[in-house]
Design an enzyme around this catalytic site. Structure first.
Site, mmCIF file in Angstrom:
data_model
loop_
_atom_site.group_PDB
_atom_site.id
_atom_site.type_symbol
_atom_site.label_atom_id
_atom_site.label_comp_id
_atom_site.label_asym_id
_atom_site.label_seq_id
_atom_site.Cartn_x
_atom_site.Cartn_y
_atom_site.Cartn_z
ATOM 1 N N ASN A 47 0.846 -1.193 0.000
ATOM 2 C CA ASN A 47 0.000 0.000 0.000
ATOM 3 C C ASN A 47 0.880 1.240 0.000
ATOM 4 O OD1 ASN A 47 0.682 -0.867 2.650
ATOM 5 N ND2 ASN A 47 -1.013 0.280 3.566
ATOM 6 N N GLU A 49 0.396 5.170 0.630
ATOM 7 C CA GLU A 49 -0.543 6.193 1.101
ATOM 8 C C GLU A 49 -0.128 7.576 0.599
ATOM 9 O OE1 GLU A 49 -1.010 5.567 5.347
ATOM 10 O OE2 GLU A 49 -2.156 3.732 4.948
ATOM 11 N N CYS A 58 -4.063 0.553 -2.565
ATOM 12 C CA CYS A 58 -3.873 -0.671 -1.782
ATOM 13 C C CYS A 58 -2.779 -1.559 -2.395
ATOM 14 C CB CYS A 58 -5.163 -1.493 -1.762
ATOM 15 S SG CYS A 58 -6.504 -0.751 -0.848
ATOM 16 N N GLU A 60 -2.831 -4.778 -2.991
ATOM 17 C CA GLU A 60 -3.316 -5.745 -3.988
ATOM 18 C C GLU A 60 -3.390 -5.096 -5.363
ATOM 19 O OE1 GLU A 60 -4.589 -4.926 -1.081
ATOM 20 O OE2 GLU A 60 -5.900 -6.469 -0.259
ATOM 21 N N CYS A 89 -10.046 -5.188 0.548
ATOM 22 C CA CYS A 89 -11.193 -4.267 0.511
ATOM 23 C C CYS A 89 -12.035 -4.551 -0.730
ATOM 24 C CB CYS A 89 -10.701 -2.823 0.524
ATOM 25 S SG CYS A 89 -10.066 -2.261 -1.061
ATOM 26 N N CYS A 92 -10.462 -3.688 -4.155
ATOM 27 C CA CYS A 92 -9.447 -4.646 -4.629
ATOM 28 C C CYS A 92 -10.096 -5.939 -5.097
ATOM 29 C CB CYS A 92 -8.416 -4.910 -3.534
ATOM 30 S SG CYS A 92 -7.333 -3.489 -3.273
#
Ligand code: THU
Length: 135
Positions: A47, A49, A58, A60, A89, A92
């Site tokens: 991830n 940010e 993310c 993935e 999530c 994803c």
């Protein structure tokens, strides 16, 4: 999709290694992912940010986009490694679903312990898939 335990462990280890590169200064929730292609390659992701929070991506999705940008479109499994075995999530799941619902999703915690495994199909029932646009 079935996968032997050695390959599951290998994916988890790659996810664990990648997780060290997570850029997560805001949530402090580091995620590492390792995506196995049908051709046998592994693409990892973390991830990343951003101070503008919605611009975060993310782990993935990073792994999927790295793979697709190198010509891969068929995926066998993805390992997702978090502190506590957290599950991908919804966004994803949707991105993975674009490339097939049989992808095996392997969850592991920061100790590298396998905490769950699911076919993507079971994580995203009645998924909106590319065939919906043509059928
Ligand atoms: N995150 C992922 O990388 N993958 C998921 O499936 C769930 C959430 C990241 C996004 C954000 O950087 C942090 O975890 C907390 O939401």
């Amino acid at each position: 999709m079935t996968l032997d335990i050695e390959m599951k462990e290998q994916l988890i280890q790659r996810g664990l290694l990648a997780r060290r590169w997570s850029y997560s200064p805001y949530s402090h929730y580091a995620v590492g992912a390792a995506l196995l292609t049908r051709s046998g390659k592994i693409y990892d992701g973390v991830n990343v940010e951003n101070a503008a929070f919605p611009s975060t991506i993310c782990a993935e999705r990073v792994a999927v986009f790295k793979a697709v940008s190198e010509g891969e479109r068929q995926f066998t499994a993805i390992a997702v490694v978090t502190e506590n075995g957290g599950s991908p999530c919804g966004g994803c799941r949707q991105v993975l679903a674009e490339f097939g619902l049989e992808t095996l999703v392997i969850l592991a915690n920061a100790d590298g312990k396998l905490t769950g495994e699911y076919a993507l199909r079971d994580l995203l029932p009645d998924a909106f898939t590319p065939d919906k646009l043509t059928g």
